[in-house]
Design a protein around this motif. Structure first.
Motif, PDB file in Angstrom:
ATOM      1  N   THR A 140       0.817  -1.218   0.000  1.00  0.00           N
ATOM      2  CA  THR A 140       0.000   0.000   0.000  1.00  0.00           C
ATOM      3  C   THR A 140       0.849   1.265   0.000  1.00  0.00           C
ATOM      4  O   THR A 140       0.323   2.373  -0.062  1.00  0.00           O
ATOM      5  CB  THR A 140      -0.928   0.029   1.233  1.00  0.00           C
ATOM      6  N   ALA A 141       2.151   1.149   0.056  1.00  0.00           N
ATOM      7  CA  ALA A 141       3.098   2.255  -0.050  1.00  0.00           C
ATOM      8  C   ALA A 141       2.853   3.353   0.989  1.00  0.00           C
ATOM      9  O   ALA A 141       2.915   4.537   0.684  1.00  0.00           O
ATOM     10  CB  ALA A 141       3.068   2.837  -1.454  1.00  0.00           C
ATOM     11  N   GLY A 142       2.543   2.958   2.233  1.00  0.00           N
ATOM     12  CA  GLY A 142       2.381   3.928   3.307  1.00  0.00           C
ATOM     13  C   GLY A 142       1.065   4.673   3.298  1.00  0.00           C
ATOM     14  O   GLY A 142       0.871   5.610   4.061  1.00  0.00           O
ATOM     15  N   ARG A 143       0.119   4.240   2.416  1.00  0.00           N
ATOM     16  CA  ARG A 143      -1.153   4.954   2.307  1.00  0.00           C
ATOM     17  C   ARG A 143      -2.274   4.300   3.126  1.00  0.00           C
ATOM     18  O   ARG A 143      -3.383   4.827   3.144  1.00  0.00           O
ATOM     19  CB  ARG A 143      -1.602   5.008   0.846  1.00  0.00           C
ATOM     20  N   GLY A 144      -2.018   3.185   3.760  1.00  0.00           N
ATOM     21  CA  GLY A 144      -3.070   2.493   4.500  1.00  0.00           C
ATOM     22  C   GLY A 144      -4.006   1.770   3.544  1.00  0.00           C
ATOM     23  O   GLY A 144      -3.671   1.564   2.373  1.00  0.00           O
ATOM     24  N   HIS A 145      -5.169   1.335   4.019  1.00  0.00           N
ATOM     25  CA  HIS A 145      -6.113   0.584   3.194  1.00  0.00           C
ATOM     26  C   HIS A 145      -7.338   1.429   2.853  1.00  0.00           C
ATOM     27  O   HIS A 145      -7.926   2.046   3.713  1.00  0.00           O
ATOM     28  CB  HIS A 145      -6.576  -0.676   3.947  1.00  0.00           C
ATOM     29  N   LYS A 146      -7.718   1.406   1.606  1.00  0.00           N
ATOM     30  CA  LYS A 146      -8.950   2.027   1.095  1.00  0.00           C
ATOM     31  C   LYS A 146      -9.115   3.501   1.464  1.00  0.00           C
ATOM     32  O   LYS A 146      -8.279   4.091   2.120  1.00  0.00           O
ATOM     33  CB  LYS A 146     -10.180   1.229   1.563  1.00  0.00           C
ATOM     34  N   GLY A 147     -10.176   4.082   1.015  1.00  0.00           N
ATOM     35  CA  GLY A 147     -10.501   5.467   1.335  1.00  0.00           C
ATOM     36  C   GLY A 147      -9.933   6.450   0.335  1.00  0.00           C
ATOM     37  O   GLY A 147      -9.068   6.130  -0.472  1.00  0.00           O
TER      38      GLY A 147
ATOM     39  N   GLY B   3      -6.807  11.412  -5.218  1.00  0.00           N
ATOM     40  CA  GLY B   3      -7.802  11.583  -4.156  1.00  0.00           C
ATOM     41  C   GLY B   3      -7.399  12.709  -3.234  1.00  0.00           C
ATOM     42  O   GLY B   3      -6.477  12.563  -2.440  1.00  0.00           O
ATOM     43  N   PHE B   4      -8.064  13.853  -3.358  1.00  0.00           N
ATOM     44  CA  PHE B   4      -7.761  14.974  -2.473  1.00  0.00           C
ATOM     45  C   PHE B   4      -9.043  15.759  -2.241  1.00  0.00           C
ATOM     46  O   PHE B   4     -10.030  15.577  -2.943  1.00  0.00           O
ATOM     47  CB  PHE B   4      -6.681  15.879  -3.083  1.00  0.00           C
ATOM     48  N   HIS B   5      -9.025  16.613  -1.263  1.00  0.00           N
ATOM     49  CA  HIS B   5     -10.173  17.488  -0.993  1.00  0.00           C
ATOM     50  C   HIS B   5      -9.658  18.840  -0.558  1.00  0.00           C
ATOM     51  O   HIS B   5      -8.494  18.995  -0.213  1.00  0.00           O
ATOM     52  CB  HIS B   5     -11.079  16.877   0.077  1.00  0.00           C
ATOM     53  N   LYS B   6     -10.544  19.821  -0.568  1.00  0.00           N
ATOM     54  CA  LYS B   6     -10.162  21.180  -0.182  1.00  0.00           C
ATOM     55  C   LYS B   6      -9.769  21.237   1.288  1.00  0.00           C
ATOM     56  O   LYS B   6     -10.285  20.454   2.093  1.00  0.00           O
ATOM     57  CB  LYS B   6     -11.352  22.129  -0.369  1.00  0.00           C
ATOM     58  N   VAL B   7      -8.922  22.171   1.636  1.00  0.00           N
ATOM     59  CA  VAL B   7      -8.571  22.400   3.032  1.00  0.00           C
ATOM     60  C   VAL B   7      -9.836  22.847   3.761  1.00  0.00           C
ATOM     61  O   VAL B   7     -10.561  23.713   3.287  1.00  0.00           O
ATOM     62  CB  VAL B   7      -7.476  23.494   3.147  1.00  0.00           C
ATOM     63  N   GLY B   8     -10.129  22.235   4.891  1.00  0.00           N
ATOM     64  CA  GLY B   8     -11.317  22.582   5.661  1.00  0.00           C
ATOM     65  C   GLY B   8     -12.551  21.783   5.265  1.00  0.00           C
ATOM     66  O   GLY B   8     -13.592  21.931   5.881  1.00  0.00           O
ATOM     67  N   PHE B   9     -12.445  20.936   4.231  1.00  0.00           N
ATOM     68  CA  PHE B   9     -13.591  20.127   3.801  1.00  0.00           C
ATOM     69  C   PHE B   9     -13.837  19.032   4.818  1.00  0.00           C
ATOM     70  O   PHE B   9     -12.902  18.356   5.251  1.00  0.00           O
ATOM     71  CB  PHE B   9     -13.327  19.524   2.426  1.00  0.00           C
ATOM     72  N   GLU B  10     -15.087  18.876   5.242  1.00  0.00           N
ATOM     73  CA  GLU B  10     -15.418  17.908   6.280  1.00  0.00           C
ATOM     74  C   GLU B  10     -16.383  16.843   5.774  1.00  0.00           C
ATOM     75  O   GLU B  10     -17.305  16.428   6.471  1.00  0.00           O
ATOM     76  CB  GLU B  10     -16.008  18.630   7.501  1.00  0.00           C
ATOM     77  N   GLY B  11     -16.217  16.447   4.529  1.00  0.00           N
ATOM     78  CA  GLY B  11     -17.025  15.358   3.981  1.00  0.00           C
ATOM     79  C   GLY B  11     -18.463  15.734   3.719  1.00  0.00           C
ATOM     80  O   GLY B  11     -19.340  14.878   3.700  1.00  0.00           O
ATOM     81  N   GLY B  12     -18.735  16.990   3.510  1.00  0.00           N
ATOM     82  CA  GLY B  12     -20.109  17.426   3.246  1.00  0.00           C
ATOM     83  C   GLY B  12     -20.771  18.039   4.465  1.00  0.00           C
ATOM     84  O   GLY B  12     -21.762  18.748   4.341  1.00  0.00           O
ATOM     85  N   GLN B  13     -20.244  17.725   5.657  1.00  0.00           N
ATOM     86  CA  GLN B  13     -20.745  18.392   6.865  1.00  0.00           C
ATOM     87  C   GLN B  13     -20.411  19.880   6.752  1.00  0.00           C
ATOM     88  O   GLN B  13     -19.420  20.249   6.149  1.00  0.00           O
ATOM     89  CB  GLN B  13     -20.045  17.781   8.088  1.00  0.00           C
ATOM     90  N   MET B  14     -21.257  20.724   7.342  1.00  0.00           N
ATOM     91  CA  MET B  14     -21.016  22.164   7.287  1.00  0.00           C
ATOM     92  C   MET B  14     -19.672  22.469   7.961  1.00  0.00           C
ATOM     93  O   MET B  14     -19.488  22.161   9.128  1.00  0.00           O
ATOM     94  CB  MET B  14     -22.149  22.919   7.993  1.00  0.00           C
ATOM     95  N   PRO B  15     -18.724  23.060   7.237  1.00  0.00           N
ATOM     96  CA  PRO B  15     -17.388  23.270   7.804  1.00  0.00           C
ATOM     97  C   PRO B  15     -17.386  24.232   8.986  1.00  0.00           C
ATOM     98  O   PRO B  15     -18.271  25.083   9.113  1.00  0.00           O
ATOM     99  CB  PRO B  15     -16.588  23.873   6.645  1.00  0.00           C
TER     100      PRO B  15
END
Length: 143
Positions: free
Chosen positions: A30-37, A44-56
């Motif tokens: 897994t090259a230090g990335r852990g499993h899945k996700g 696979g990236f997201h904006k800084v402060g993004f909380e998975g759709g929850q209101m930041p």
């Protein structure tokens, strides 16, 4: 010292991490990335402060306050401070030299706080209505 003996300082150079190069490297599979996700996937990236759709957090908290950037150029002087200064003519430069206002100050205003016993002539310095009345009562003037 010889050219063939020159080496970089100890700890200045270190080997680049080679991931995904087999089980023996310690960073295989897994090259230090852990499993899945999301973080395990390529791209696979997201904006800084993004909380998975929850209101930041920055949108959950209320907007509050404002601090004007022009405040650092304004200063106040009390009547008591003017009395202690003991000058006949007062301008912005004299107040800066006496340390009553900051070096950045451009607009200075006298406020009515304390007593004024001597006549003071203000030039290039503002005054509140109460302070102006007190200065004129002591025999001074506001220009």
């Amino acid at each position: 010292m010889e050219l063939n003996g020159i080496k970089p300082a100890a700890g200045a150079k270190h080997a680049k991490r080679r991931v995904g190069r087999g089980i023996g490297s310690g960073l295989g599979k897994t090259a230090g990335r852990g499993h899945k996700g999301q973080k395990s996937r390529a791209g696979g990236f997201h904006k800084v402060g993004f909380e998975g759709g929850q209101m930041p957090l920055q949108r959950r908290l209320p907007k509050r306050g404002f601090k004007s950037q022009s405040l650092k150029f304004n200063a106040e002087v009390t009547l008591a401070a003017l009395d202690k200064l003991g000058l006949g003519e007062v301008d912005v430069l004299a107040l800066k030299q006496a340390g009553l206002v900051g070096q950045l100050a451009k607009v200075v205003k006298v406020v009515k706080s304390g007593e004024l016993t001597r006549a003071v002539k203000l030039t290039g310095v503002g005054a509140t209505a109460g302070a102006k009345a007190a200065i004129e009562a002591a025999g001074g003037s506001v220009a």
